[in-house]
Design a protein around this motif. Structure first.
Motif, mmCIF file in Angstrom:
data_model
loop_
_atom_site.group_PDB
_atom_site.id
_atom_site.type_symbol
_atom_site.label_atom_id
_atom_site.label_comp_id
_atom_site.label_asym_id
_atom_site.label_seq_id
_atom_site.Cartn_x
_atom_site.Cartn_y
_atom_site.Cartn_z
ATOM 1 N N GLY A 12 0.759 -1.241 0.010
ATOM 2 C CA GLY A 12 0.036 -0.099 -0.086
ATOM 3 C C GLY A 12 0.982 1.062 0.056
ATOM 4 O O GLY A 12 0.641 2.402 0.870
ATOM 5 N N ALA A 51 8.708 13.886 -6.406
ATOM 6 C CA ALA A 51 8.729 14.875 -7.622
ATOM 7 C C ALA A 51 7.947 14.062 -8.802
ATOM 8 O O ALA A 51 8.364 12.735 -8.936
ATOM 9 N N VAL A 186 2.128 -10.192 5.002
ATOM 10 C CA VAL A 186 2.215 -11.530 4.259
ATOM 11 C C VAL A 186 3.374 -12.348 4.509
ATOM 12 O O VAL A 186 4.405 -11.803 4.382
ATOM 13 N N LEU A 334 8.180 -0.402 -7.124
ATOM 14 C CA LEU A 334 9.445 -1.070 -7.039
ATOM 15 C C LEU A 334 9.864 -2.370 -7.110
ATOM 16 O O LEU A 334 11.044 -2.874 -7.451
ATOM 17 N N ILE A 347 7.225 7.190 -10.469
ATOM 18 C CA ILE A 347 5.641 7.112 -10.325
ATOM 19 C C ILE A 347 5.206 7.126 -11.761
ATOM 20 O O ILE A 347 4.104 6.534 -12.130
HETATM 21 P P1 FAD Z 1 6.911 1.050 -1.178
HETATM 22 O O1 FAD Z 1 6.609 2.365 -1.007
HETATM 23 O O2 FAD Z 1 8.013 0.511 -0.485
HETATM 24 O O3 FAD Z 1 5.587 0.231 -0.516
HETATM 25 C C1 FAD Z 1 5.491 -1.118 -0.349
HETATM 26 C C2 FAD Z 1 4.498 -1.758 0.412
HETATM 27 O O4 FAD Z 1 4.165 -2.804 0.314
HETATM 28 C C3 FAD Z 1 4.492 -0.930 1.650
HETATM 29 O O5 FAD Z 1 2.923 -0.626 1.842
HETATM 30 C C4 FAD Z 1 4.386 -2.201 2.721
HETATM 31 O O6 FAD Z 1 3.960 -2.209 3.880
HETATM 32 C C5 FAD Z 1 4.036 -3.356 1.891
HETATM 33 N N1 FAD Z 1 4.551 -4.506 2.116
HETATM 34 C C6 FAD Z 1 6.038 -4.958 1.907
HETATM 35 N N2 FAD Z 1 6.264 -6.109 2.346
HETATM 36 C C7 FAD Z 1 5.088 -6.579 2.856
HETATM 37 C C8 FAD Z 1 4.640 -7.664 3.497
HETATM 38 N N3 FAD Z 1 5.352 -8.746 3.795
HETATM 39 N N4 FAD Z 1 3.320 -8.018 3.690
HETATM 40 C C9 FAD Z 1 2.387 -6.904 3.721
HETATM 41 N N5 FAD Z 1 2.624 -5.707 3.168
HETATM 42 C C10 FAD Z 1 3.951 -5.545 3.035
HETATM 43 N N6 FAD Z 1 9.752 8.156 -7.681
HETATM 44 C C11 FAD Z 1 9.407 9.462 -8.230
HETATM 45 O O7 FAD Z 1 8.424 9.179 -9.277
HETATM 46 N N7 FAD Z 1 9.824 10.552 -7.897
HETATM 47 C C12 FAD Z 1 10.727 10.895 -7.054
HETATM 48 O O8 FAD Z 1 11.118 11.948 -6.861
HETATM 49 C C13 FAD Z 1 11.362 9.592 -6.345
HETATM 50 N N8 FAD Z 1 12.475 9.690 -5.615
HETATM 51 C C14 FAD Z 1 12.726 8.778 -4.994
HETATM 52 C C15 FAD Z 1 14.169 8.847 -3.977
HETATM 53 C C16 FAD Z 1 14.550 7.710 -3.642
HETATM 54 C C17 FAD Z 1 15.968 7.957 -2.866
HETATM 55 C C18 FAD Z 1 13.994 6.275 -3.886
HETATM 56 C C19 FAD Z 1 14.600 4.949 -3.328
HETATM 57 C C20 FAD Z 1 12.945 6.332 -4.805
HETATM 58 C C21 FAD Z 1 12.126 7.313 -5.367
HETATM 59 N N9 FAD Z 1 11.220 7.390 -6.130
HETATM 60 C C22 FAD Z 1 10.749 8.198 -6.795
HETATM 61 C C23 FAD Z 1 10.480 6.160 -6.194
HETATM 62 C C24 FAD Z 1 9.404 5.904 -5.238
HETATM 63 O O9 FAD Z 1 9.536 6.236 -4.245
HETATM 64 C C25 FAD Z 1 8.524 4.603 -5.672
HETATM 65 O O10 FAD Z 1 8.363 4.430 -6.916
HETATM 66 C C26 FAD Z 1 7.011 4.696 -4.952
HETATM 67 O O11 FAD Z 1 7.142 5.293 -3.680
HETATM 68 C C27 FAD Z 1 6.531 3.595 -5.252
HETATM 69 O O12 FAD Z 1 7.043 2.571 -3.912
HETATM 70 P P2 FAD Z 1 6.263 1.394 -4.081
HETATM 71 O O13 FAD Z 1 4.754 1.507 -3.792
HETATM 72 O O14 FAD Z 1 6.687 0.413 -5.010
HETATM 73 O O15 FAD Z 1 6.934 0.641 -2.492
#
Ligand code: FAD
Length: 503
Positions: A12, A51, A186, A334, A347
């Motif tokens: 989430g 961003a 999970v 990610l 994003i």
């Molecule tokens: P996450 O935010 O890590 O979410 C993962 C989810 O999975 C969480 O809700 C967690 O609770 C859940 N989860 C994990 N394991 C389990 C489990 N076992 N059971 C239940 N739930 C679980 N993107 C941009 O577009 N612009 C930017 O400026 C930018 N800057 C960034 C800077 C850095 C340093 C980094 C590392 C990334 C950046 N990004 C940027 C990328 C951006 O942060 C991600 O693409 C975005 O936040 C999406 O992340 P996500 O939802 O894939 O993962």
């Protein structure tokens, strides 16, 4: 009664809630489509990613989201591009705008006209002829014009926002649309022994959720795609050497710029992202070039305003899974791969993954997904590779002498696809154009030109245009831009009037 087609989203963060919001708005009948999102408050989300690129506006528009409300709820500001400092060489500065060069009727050939004229006489920098760059330089903002004859129609915009607040905002929309949210970890994933398809996920507390289709938004853990289905990772860290980041928040300054700032440094680069109430800062660096302590010290030295939070250290590996749709599971965000945030593309990649998935969505229980998944993977591959080349370009085209990192990037062998693009630009100032996807010609132009690549020749069509005609074109464009800047609002004041939180 027929069971509803059940979609299970694990995670989430921004990816999970963007996906939930989009699917729930397309598939509205909950007796036929059930959507369950499982996230863990104990694990939390990555919490950075502030961003964006202009496509986020169309994502929000498709969901019927009110822009001022979204901006108010996420403390957002407008983003018109990225200002690059010290990239190319120390002391250099340029803006990569979300906009075109030239006036509304001549953007496609404008660069060539400018280049041809600059061989004959001294003229203002290319940036002078981009309305979006001039908005940035003047710290101003206005909405793009719908009138295609207006120079203010030559740009678009994105946002800087608080990623955690954006996910919360989308969660509310998704839950209102009937998405069921489960808070839990999970712990196990079960598969069909014949097909290998995922059948259910089991939480630490023993609850089990069965589904027809699974979306892995679990972040870097890649719980379903990698850990369960064993997807193969393609490592690109030999081209994009940064593997760590530190993030801290700081107080906002008086004047809020309508752009992200990226400053190249000895071990990588530093970002500054202005929100309404604070700024996000971070240092993306290569752990072979500098230590965590050195990076942290360097980051703190370059922060304007008070530091508000403890530093967050993040480790990452650059690359992507070769197939982000495998069996009955698609990884979005990610969990599907990561390209460092230099051009704020993650994003955008989430958005594109959602669009491609919805176009190819199976929508009924099926055991064979190959035709759909092959096409999906082809589309996503294309996006990843184009972005990869564009990011490598920033590092490769440099004359910095302050560290081995930059020397290495300058001399390293880059992907063949990138060498070709650089060669085409060098010979003719030519850059490939395409209708969909990142990055289009003006973006390549901004970086290639901004980082000092000189072209050897211009388009032969342009060399046949009489000099007086080119001169009057340049004059006309700069007059139009000046006109467009008259009565310009200051960006910070514009944001305040449009979408500030009421005190
Ligand atoms: P996450 O935010 O890590 O979410 C993962 C989810 O999975 C969480 O809700 C967690 O609770 C859940 N989860 C994990 N394991 C389990 C489990 N076992 N059971 C239940 N739930 C679980 N993107 C941009 O577009 N612009 C930017 O400026 C930018 N800057 C960034 C800077 C850095 C340093 C980094 C590392 C990334 C950046 N990004 C940027 C990328 C951006 O942060 C991600 O693409 C975005 O936040 C999406 O992340 P996500 O939802 O894939 O993962």
């Amino acid at each position: 009664m027929q069971q509803p087609f059940t979609i299970i989203i694990v995670g989430g963060g921004t990816a999970g809630w963007m996906t939930a919001a989009a699917i729930s708005s397309c598939y509205k009948d909950r007796s036929r489509f059930q959507i369950i999102l499982i996230e863990s408050e104990d694990i939390g989300s990555v919490g950075v990613g502030e961003a964006t690129l202009p496509s986020i506006k169309s994502f929000n528009d498709q969901l019927g989201i009110s822009e001022p409300e979204m901006m108010r709820r996420t403390q957002a500001t407008f983003k018109l591009g990225i200002k690059f400092l010290d990239w190319g060489r120390t002391g250099n500065s340029y803006i990569h705008p979300f906009g075109l060069y030239g006036g509304p009727n001549n953007t496609s050939e404008f660069y060539q006209c400018w280049a041809q004229t600059s061989t004959r006489r001294s003229i203002p920098e290319l940036a002078r002829y981009s309305f979006a760059v001039q908005l940035c330089e003047n710290n101003g903002f206005k909405f793009p014009s719908q009138n295609t004859q207006d120079v203010a129609s030559t740009f678009s915009y994105a946002y800087h926002f608080d990623a955690t607040l954006y996910a919360r905002f989308l969660r509310e929309i998704s839950e209102n649309a009937g998405v069921r949210r489960i808070n839990g970890i999970v712990d196990a994933v079960r598969n069909d022994p014949d097909t290998g398809n995922i059948t259910s996920v089991v939480l630490k507390d023993g609850q089990e959720f069965s589904g027809d289709f699974f979306i892995d938004c679990s972040g870097f853990r890649s719980l379903l795609l990698q850990k369960n289905l064993g997807a193969e990772f393609e490592d690109w860290s030999h081209w994009l050497l940064c593997d760590r980041a530190i993030a801290v928040q700081s107080g906002q300054q008086q004047d809020i710029p309508p752009y992200t700032t990226s400053t190249a440094k000895e071990g990588g680069w530093q970002w500054r992202i202005p929100l309404q109430h604070r700024a996000g800062n971070g240092y993306v660096y290569c752990s072979n070039a500098i230590s965590d302590d050195e990076a942290y010290d360097s980051l703190l030295k370059n922060i304007h305003g008070d530091v508000l939070t403890e530093p967050r250290f993040i480790t990452f590996k650059t690359g992507r899974y070769k197939k982000s749709w495998s069996k009955n599971c698609v990884a979005i965000g990610l969990s599907s791969g990561f390209l460092e945030p230099l051009e704020s593309t993650s994003i955008y990649l989430i958005h594109i993954a959602i669009v491609c998935l919805l176009r190819l969505f199976p929508a009924h229980a099926n055991k064979r997904y190959a035709a759909l998944s092959d096409e999906y993977n082809r589309l996503i591959d294309n996006e990843y590779e184009r972005i990869r080349d564009f990011l490598i370009l920033h590092y490769h085209m440099n004359e910095r002498t302050d560290s081995e990192l930059w020397r290495h990037c300058r001399t390293m062998q880059v992907p063949e696809s990138l060498s070709q693009k650089i060669d085409l630009f060098k010979r003719r100032g030519y850059s490939e154009s395409f209708k969909y996807g990142l990055f289009s010609t003006p973006s390549w132009l901004a970086v290639l030109h901004g980082q000092g690549l000189q072209q050897a020749g211009v388009d032969p069509f342009i060399s046949s245009i009489p000099a007086e005609q080119l001169d009057s074109l340049l004059e006309e464009v700069s007059n139009m831009i000046d006109q467009g800047l008259v009565d310009l609002s200051n960006h910070g004041q514009f944001v305040k009037a449009y979408c500030a939180l009421k005190e």
